[in-house]
Design an enzyme around this catalytic site. Structure first.
Site, PDB file in Angstrom:
ATOM      1  CG  ASN A   1      -2.174  -0.855   0.958  1.00  0.00           C
ATOM      2  OD1 ASN A   1      -3.045  -0.487   0.179  1.00  0.00           O
ATOM      3  ND2 ASN A   1      -2.228  -2.026   1.590  1.00  0.00           N
TER       4      ASN A   1
ATOM      5  CG  HIS B   1      -9.870  -3.925   8.605  1.00  0.00           C
ATOM      6  ND1 HIS B   1      -8.978  -4.527   9.473  1.00  0.00           N
ATOM      7  CD2 HIS B   1     -10.927  -4.748   8.522  1.00  0.00           C
ATOM      8  CE1 HIS B   1      -9.483  -5.665   9.892  1.00  0.00           C
ATOM      9  NE2 HIS B   1     -10.670  -5.834   9.333  1.00  0.00           N
TER      10      HIS B   1
END
Ligand code: GRF
Length: 226
Positions: free
Chosen positions: A24, A119
């Site tokens: 990420n 998440h």
């Protein structure tokens, strides 16, 4: 945010916290480098030494720091030390990108409204760990990922963006994680872009985009619909 007279727009100063591989983080670095994200990544901080994400940051010329939680006797002193390091970099936004730590209420309060997390589940489903396995075990047909503001409740802060993916026959946690990860790398940079453009705000525990209250699950990108 700092006004940059040369570029004639505002730059959002970002600190990214990681614990691992940093895919990420890489998507965010790439977005910044290709001019899509009006941000400056002032530092990448890891609570684990020698993780791949630190190499990714160093290769991009970003300052890195390691604060090993194992050197601290409790969560409170670790979080205090972490705040001291983060604040040296004057961030407008704290990005948790695979940062595998439970945060103290004091830490969360210090950055309320300027700290976001990603998440790998369609929150409020499956907070915590092993989300891909849990979705498969439950017989779910869909799974996904959520970007949300961080509040005191673990994985419970107001959602900003969700991406939904199908669960297909024969999926195992790894194949499903890969499908989810592709979407993570789309929605995390997008949420950061909105924040940097000052379009995104946390007000009274709710998420607003362009001053409009978002739906309780946030803005949805649905890849299960063709
Ligand atoms: C991602 O699945 C993220 O959603 C979760 O931890 C994983 C980190 O991946 N919080 P990476 O370190 O960004 O590759």
């Amino acid at each position: 945010m700092n006004s940059n007279p040369e570029k004639n727009h505002t730059i959002c100063n970002v600190v990214v916290l990681i614990s691992g591989g940093g895919t990420n983080l890489q998507a965010i670095i790439d977005g910044q480098k290709n001019g899509d994200l009006p941000i400056q990544i002032n530092a990448v901080i890891s609570n684990r030494p020698n993780v791949k994400g630190l190499n990714r940051a160093a290769q991009a010329g970003i300052k890195t720091e390691t604060l090993d939680h194992k050197n601290f006797s409790d969560r409170k002193t670790f979080d205090e030390a972490l705040i001291a390091i983060i604040d040296q970099h004057s961030p407008d936004l704290i990005v948790l990108a695979g940062f595998m730590r439970i945060l103290t209420p004091e830490f969360v309060a210090h950055y309320l409204g300027k700290m976001i997390n990603i998440h790998p589940s369609l929150l409020p489903k499956y907070p915590g760990l092993h989300t891909h396995q849990r979705a498969i075990d439950a017989g779910d047909k869909e799974h996904g990922v959520t970007v949300h503001f961080v509040t005191e409740e673990l994985d419970g802060g107001p959602p900003i963006l969700q991406a939904k993916v199908p669960i297909v026959d024969g999926d195992d946690p790894d194949s499903l994680a890969q499908r989810v990860l592709v979407q993570e790398h789309v929605i995390y940079p997008l949420a950061i872009k909105w924040f940097a453009q000052e379009k995104l705000h946390l007000k009274n525990g709710k998420t607003y985009l362009d001053n409009e209250l978002l739906a309780s699950n946030g803005h949805l990108i649905d890849t299960t619909v063709r």
